[in-house]
Scaffold this active site. Structure first.
Site, PDB file in Angstrom:
ATOM      1  CG  ASN A 221       0.838  -4.782  -7.749  1.00  0.00           C
ATOM      2  OD1 ASN A 221       0.919  -4.971  -8.957  1.00  0.00           O
ATOM      3  ND2 ASN A 221       0.215  -3.742  -7.240  1.00  0.00           N
TER       4      ASN A 221
ATOM      5  CD  GLU B  26       7.658  -2.797  -7.020  1.00  0.00           C
ATOM      6  OE1 GLU B  26       8.246  -3.821  -6.609  1.00  0.00           O
ATOM      7  OE2 GLU B  26       7.591  -1.744  -6.356  1.00  0.00           O
TER       8      GLU B  26
ATOM      9  CD  GLU C 144      19.507  -3.686  -1.471  1.00  0.00           C
ATOM     10  OE1 GLU C 144      20.431  -2.944  -1.837  1.00  0.00           O
ATOM     11  OE2 GLU C 144      19.692  -4.826  -0.986  1.00  0.00           O
TER      12      GLU C 144
ATOM     13  CD  GLU D  32      -1.546  -2.380   1.781  1.00  0.00           C
ATOM     14  OE1 GLU D  32      -0.324  -2.534   1.999  1.00  0.00           O
ATOM     15  OE2 GLU D  32      -2.396  -3.258   2.019  1.00  0.00           O
TER      16      GLU D  32
END
Length: 439
Positions: free
Chosen positions: A337, A340, A313, A68
């Site tokens: 998610n 990325e 990282e 979030e």
């Protein structure tokens, strides 16, 4: 349940919180001993401030944990661009470290107060937010009711609601309506999320898309990246990221099945780095040579696994691979998610249990960037196929980049929805002198 019973249930929740309040000190001390609370900042959980409140308008934005927090980085930066003070609260040590790493001194950070009246009132009395934003699905009854009493607009941004949460709220429809009806606005990630919030009593509800798509790619230290790439050389590399218990074993099985054929290096990034000691022990027991990022171990030709046991990282780990399995999808539910890895040029693999990110996965699968695997055997076959088929791998990577471009625009839609609440604060912020009060 009638409206009267719903009000009684919400009031009972508040009374129970007050009754349990004396026990929260020992509970937080226990959690601090387990590394789940910041011992030096425990008073923040009782609503006591650790920094001065700046003069001028202030937006309080609450993001429960890492995902979030990362999702709303673009929103916080847009608010700061308008000279509005931003107070970010989070609930976990990891999310606090992420906020410090990604935002530095751009925003104020505090741990969120416990959802009990003494803590919430103390927090609100001091910070006096002009608007309160919560991220994705954070609904705390006492906080919500206290904000409503003070006529502070409460808005849910980047809102989503999982299948399980929706079913649970539906069983308590009157309570849902009593709580969600207090929200000034819900800005949902998808049409499905929006319809669910409307069904539960929220109004008005608009759709923005996922703000995280508008984020910059997660950064990394270029010196460290170059060093690892030099050590890896031409070895095939894949990553298993945001893994939950059991998925590290699956990643180990995949590595053992493929290393004789491809000489591959496996990067494993657990969702909870505090589990890294037990993960390493499991891998060593299975004959793996493990390099750990926290030890700054070099990657040698006989290293099997780089264990990414650091916070903040992910940008480094994903830049070392072109294939990424996204966890919490085979041995745990909900998924993590996939945006990325897609934006950093990875072909995305995932298990089927991705209900929390259904729309993102549907888009990526439909466009050809993601594939769903059922089990360890299917994952091993998918990793092997993509490692040995450059054309297929690059086609998936290109599809991910195109998907990211198609999905952008959520931040603009969110800011448009927030205009009635934010624009007056922008004017106020630019008219007032910028000095710090003394509390």
């Amino acid at each position: 349940m009638s409206d009267g019973l719903a009000s009684l249930a919400i009031a009972s929740y508040g009374w129970a919180g007050i009754a349990a309040y004396p026990l929260t000190g020992p509970l937080l001390a226990f959690r601090a001993a387990k590394g789940k609370e910041d011992r030096s900042r425990r008073l923040e959980r009782f609503g006591y401030p650790a920094v001065d409140r700046p003069q001028g308008p202030l937006v309080w934005l609450h993001a429960a944990s890492v995902g979030e927090t990362l999702a709303v980085v673009p929103l916080m930066r847009e608010l700061r661009r308008r000279d509005i003070n931003v107070l970010l609260t989070t609930g976990t040590v990891t999310s606090a470290e992420i906020a410090r790493y990604r935002l530095k001194d751009e925003v104020l950070h505090q741990y969120v107060p416990l959802d009990v009246k003494p803590a919430v009132r103390r927090f609100l009395d001091y910070w006096r937010p002009d608007v309160a934003l919560s991220v994705e699905s954070e609904i705390w009854p006492t906080t919500l009711m206290e904000l409503h009493k003070r006529h502070i607009p409460q808005i849910l941004v980047n809102a989503r609601i999982s299948d399980r949460s929706f079913e649970r709220w539906q069983r308590h429809q009157a309570i849902a309506e009593a709580l969600l009806g207090k929200l000034s606005l819900v800005i949902a990630q998808s049409d499905v999320d929006a319809e669910r919030y409307r069904d539960l009593g929220a109004w008005p509800v608009i759709v923005s898309g996922n703000i995280k798509v508008d984020s910059d790619a997660p950064p990394c230290d270029p010196v460290v990246l170059d060093r690892y790439k030099l050590q890896i050389g031409d070895r095939k590399t894949w990553a298993a990221i945001s893994t939950f218990e059991g998925e590290e074993k699956i990643a180990t099985m995949v590595h053992r099945a493929l290393r004789a054929h491809t000489g591959l290096l496996t990067v494993v990034v657990p969702r909870h780095p505090e589990r890294s000691d037990e993960i390493e022990a499991m891998m060593v027991e299975r004959g793996m040579k493990v390099a750990r990022r926290t030890r700054n171990d070099p990657i040698t030709p006989d290293t099997d696994v780089l264990l990414g046991d650091t916070i903040g990282e992910m940008g480094l780990y994903l830049r070392l691979a072109e294939i990424a399995f996204v966890g919490r999808s085979l041995t745990a539910e909900g998924g993590q998610n996939p945006l990325e890895p897609a934006m950093l040029g990875c072909a995305v693999l995932s298990g089927p249990q991705v209900g929390n990110f259904r729309e993102s996965y549907q888009r990526l699968v439909r466009n050809g960037n993601a594939r769903i695997v059922r089990d360890a055997e299917m994952l091993a076959k998918a990793v092997h196929f993509l490692m040995t088929n450059d054309l297929a791998r690059h086609k998936m990577i290109d599809a991910g980049m195109e998907s990211m471009q198609e999905m952008r625009g959520a931040l603009t839609a969110t800011m448009k929805g927030l205009e009635p609440y934010i624009n007056p604060l922008t004017v106020q912020a630019r008219l007032e002198p910028r000095i710090v009060s003394q509390g």
